[in-house]
Design an enzyme around this catalytic site. Structure first.
Site, PDB file in Angstrom:
ATOM      1  N   LYS A 119      -4.747  16.641  10.575  1.00  0.00           N
ATOM      2  CA  LYS A 119      -5.087  16.428   9.375  1.00  0.00           C
ATOM      3  C   LYS A 119      -6.701  15.992   9.251  1.00  0.00           C
ATOM      4  O   LYS A 119      -7.127  15.265  10.031  1.00  0.00           O
ATOM      5  CB  LYS A 119      -4.296  15.168   8.961  1.00  0.00           C
ATOM      6  CG  LYS A 119      -4.652  14.449   7.438  1.00  0.00           C
ATOM      7  CD  LYS A 119      -4.745  15.302   6.400  1.00  0.00           C
ATOM      8  CE  LYS A 119      -3.458  16.140   6.177  1.00  0.00           C
ATOM      9  NZ  LYS A 119      -3.021  16.943   4.897  1.00  0.00           N
ATOM     10  N   ARG A 130       2.456   5.331  -4.176  1.00  0.00           N
ATOM     11  CA  ARG A 130       1.618   5.506  -3.013  1.00  0.00           C
ATOM     12  C   ARG A 130       0.167   5.523  -3.659  1.00  0.00           C
ATOM     13  O   ARG A 130      -0.101   6.534  -4.775  1.00  0.00           O
ATOM     14  CB  ARG A 130       1.991   7.164  -2.403  1.00  0.00           C
ATOM     15  CG  ARG A 130       1.028   7.178  -1.189  1.00  0.00           C
ATOM     16  CD  ARG A 130       1.540   8.562  -0.585  1.00  0.00           C
ATOM     17  NE  ARG A 130       0.520   8.963   0.159  1.00  0.00           N
ATOM     18  CZ  ARG A 130       0.288  10.058   1.056  1.00  0.00           C
ATOM     19  NH1 ARG A 130       1.177  10.978   1.071  1.00  0.00           N
ATOM     20  NH2 ARG A 130      -0.524  10.612   1.741  1.00  0.00           N
ATOM     21  N   HIS A 182       5.493  22.203   4.417  1.00  0.00           N
ATOM     22  CA  HIS A 182       4.773  20.865   3.988  1.00  0.00           C
ATOM     23  C   HIS A 182       5.645  19.656   4.377  1.00  0.00           C
ATOM     24  O   HIS A 182       6.760  19.712   4.269  1.00  0.00           O
ATOM     25  CB  HIS A 182       4.201  21.086   2.564  1.00  0.00           C
ATOM     26  CG  HIS A 182       3.519  19.672   2.243  1.00  0.00           C
ATOM     27  ND1 HIS A 182       4.450  18.641   1.264  1.00  0.00           N
ATOM     28  CD2 HIS A 182       2.354  19.020   2.270  1.00  0.00           C
ATOM     29  CE1 HIS A 182       3.607  17.689   1.142  1.00  0.00           C
ATOM     30  NE2 HIS A 182       2.363  17.983   1.606  1.00  0.00           N
TER      31      HIS A 182
HETATM   32  O1  GKR Z   1       0.533  12.010   4.875  1.00  0.00           O
HETATM   33  O2  GKR Z   1      -1.610  11.775   4.434  1.00  0.00           O
HETATM   34  C1  GKR Z   1      -0.592  12.562   4.489  1.00  0.00           C
HETATM   35  C2  GKR Z   1      -0.921  13.968   4.310  1.00  0.00           C
HETATM   36  O3  GKR Z   1      -2.203  14.165   3.999  1.00  0.00           O
HETATM   37  C3  GKR Z   1      -0.151  14.242   3.262  1.00  0.00           C
HETATM   38  O4  GKR Z   1      -0.307  13.490   2.078  1.00  0.00           O
HETATM   39  C4  GKR Z   1      -0.367  15.700   2.357  1.00  0.00           C
HETATM   40  O5  GKR Z   1       0.466  15.975   1.529  1.00  0.00           O
HETATM   41  O6  GKR Z   1       0.737  16.513   4.710  1.00  0.00           O
HETATM   42  C5  GKR Z   1       0.227  16.660   3.587  1.00  0.00           C
HETATM   43  C6  GKR Z   1      -0.546  17.903   3.440  1.00  0.00           C
HETATM   44  O7  GKR Z   1      -0.423  18.645   4.251  1.00  0.00           O
HETATM   45  O8  GKR Z   1      -1.548  18.103   2.496  1.00  0.00           O
HETATM   46 MG    MG Z   2      -1.556  20.400   3.647  1.00  0.00          MG
END
Ligand code: GKR
Ligand code: MG
Length: 421
Positions: free
Chosen positions: A192, A401, A319
């Site tokens: 990420k 959230r 996802h």
């Molecule tokens: O859990 O912070 C997170 C992710 O960034 C999530 O919110 C995203 O929706 O995992 C996700 C993604 O692939 O964009």
């Molecule tokens: Mg993503």
């Protein structure tokens, strides 16, 4: 009433501890919230579903639940109609994390999906068959998942460090990957991004490539980059990434990047509903769609998405948001029954240590899960754990959230606007 008609629906909001995972718009709060659905049929069979726990979503779930009494769990078309009629065009405000734009159709599908999963679980229990059979039968017995790495703080302010500790530079990311791969055996890695300036994130990916030369790598900055920055990063990571996920916002921006970089672009942000697909295909914006049954409208709608992907020669991955075991079981059944879901799927599973299901069914071996073979989803609700996580929800105060608000409560000058670089 036949035995398969719904007599009651219970929706229980729960909260589970979540580490301070950083992303393009902020940081995860100390608790992630979800809703657990129990759909009970006349003969006492209980179908389980899991979905977002944000307050607006809970209200919509509650409204629809009121109208489901008497509907047959085999008639998911009727459940879908009730969702659309009850919600009558309302649009959810929250994005449940970084999952793109929301329409009225998308709002109804987000509500329907968790009832659909609960109905399929009940159907499977009534028939004595796993959900994978209801989806046409498993084409694979094991479903591979990927390690999902995050930059992170060692701990939430004032708390003790969690088991993964701090990861704020390439060395920390490699260490996190080593710990996760050693524990779960994952054979693909996703980072990420969108947290630090792109140079640092490129270096982290290159460090991962050196540490794990055999594993496919992905980078997802959640649209934190401009088109020129995305092109520059994409060119630098030529031959290193399996795919680059959502480098920049919107179909037009993604198409501009796709024309200039060598690797496939993937998305869970610019194609998030059936109405987005035509334009994305016309523009050549993406090569891989990350499905997610929670917002594509359940397991069967996700199978339709898979068919469309194969028609247009698009890849299909999955996802994830912070989730519990009911969702993981649903994801695994779905993936088992979709021929072209060939990428290792995303999951936030390693980041939590609490759940509402009885342990023992969803155990990773070599980075993959065996498809549960018991009736329905094949997982059992642990009622004590459900009660505990509900009490935690009541006490923790998180009601939707909002990663940006939480980060700004710690760093008041933090600006979540994207694209940032
Ligand atoms: O859990 O912070 C997170 C992710 O960034 C999530 O919110 C995203 O929706 O995992 C996700 C993604 O692939 O964009
Ligand atoms: Mg993503």
């Amino acid at each position: 009433m036949s035995a398969s008609r719904i007599v009651s629906v219970r929706i229980t909001p729960v909260a589970f501890a979540d580490p301070p995972l950083l992303n393009a718009v902020g940081v995860h709060e100390p608790y992630a919230i979800r809703a657990v659905l129990e759909v009970t049929t006349e003969d006492g069979v209980v179908g389980l579903g899991e979905t977002y726990g944000d307050v607006g979503h809970l209200e919509r779930l509650g409204l629809v639940a009121e109208g489901l009494r008497g509907v047959d769990v085999f008639d998911t078309n009727a459940v879908a109609r009730r969702c659309v009629e009850t919600l009558s065009g309302s649009v959810g405000a929250d994005r449940h994390g970084l999952t793109g734009h929301i329409t009225a159709t998308g709002t109804a599908l987000r509500v329907f999906s968790s009832f659909e999963v609960a109905c399929l679980d009940a159907q499977g229990k009534l028939l004595g068959r796993p959900v994978s059979d209801l989806l046409g039968g498993a084409v694979r017995e094991r479903v591979p998942y990927s390690a999902y790495l995050f930059y992170k703080w060692a701990a939430h302010p004032g708390a003790s460090p969690d088991r993964y500790g701090e990861a704020l530079d390439p060395a920390g990311i490699v260490e996190q990957a080593r710990a996760m791969v050693a524990t779960y055996g994952f054979s693909a890695i996703k980072l990420k991004g969108g947290v630090f300036e792109p140079r640092q994130e490129i270096d982290a990916v290159l460090a991962l490539r050196d540490a794990f030369p055999a594993l496919p790598l992905r980078l997802d900055p959640n649209a934190a980059w401009s088109v020129p920055t995305s092109i520059a990063v994409g060119r630098e990571l030529a031959g290193v990434l399996e795919y680059l996920e959502d480098p920049t916002p919107g179909i037009a921006g993604m198409a501009a990047v796709a024309r200039e970089v060598p690797m496939p672009l993937a998305t869970n942000m610019c194609v998030v509903g059936f109405e987005d697909i035509a334009e994305a295909v016309r523009e050549g914006a993406v090569s891989v769609i990350l499905s997610d049954h929670h917002y594509w409208g359940g397991l069967r709608e996700s199978q339709s998405l898979a068919r469309i992907c194969s028609t247009f020669d698009l890849g299909l991955s999955m996802h994830s948001n912070s989730h519990l075991g009911i969702s993981l079981a649903a994801m695994t059944h779905l993936a088992s029954a979709v021929t072209n879901l060939t990428y290792a799927l995303d999951t936030h599973w390693p980041w939590k240590h609490e759940d509402v299901i009885v342990p023992g069914v969803l155990d990773f071996v070599d980075g993959a899960l065996a498809v549960p073979t018991g009736p329905g989803l094949g997982v059992e609700l642990d009622r004590d754990a459900l009660a505990r996580l509900h009490e935690q929800y009541v006490a923790c105060g998180v009601r939707e959230r909002n990663d940006s608000r939480y980060r700004q409560s710690i760093e008041p000058t933090y600006d979540p606007s994207v694209p940032r670089w």
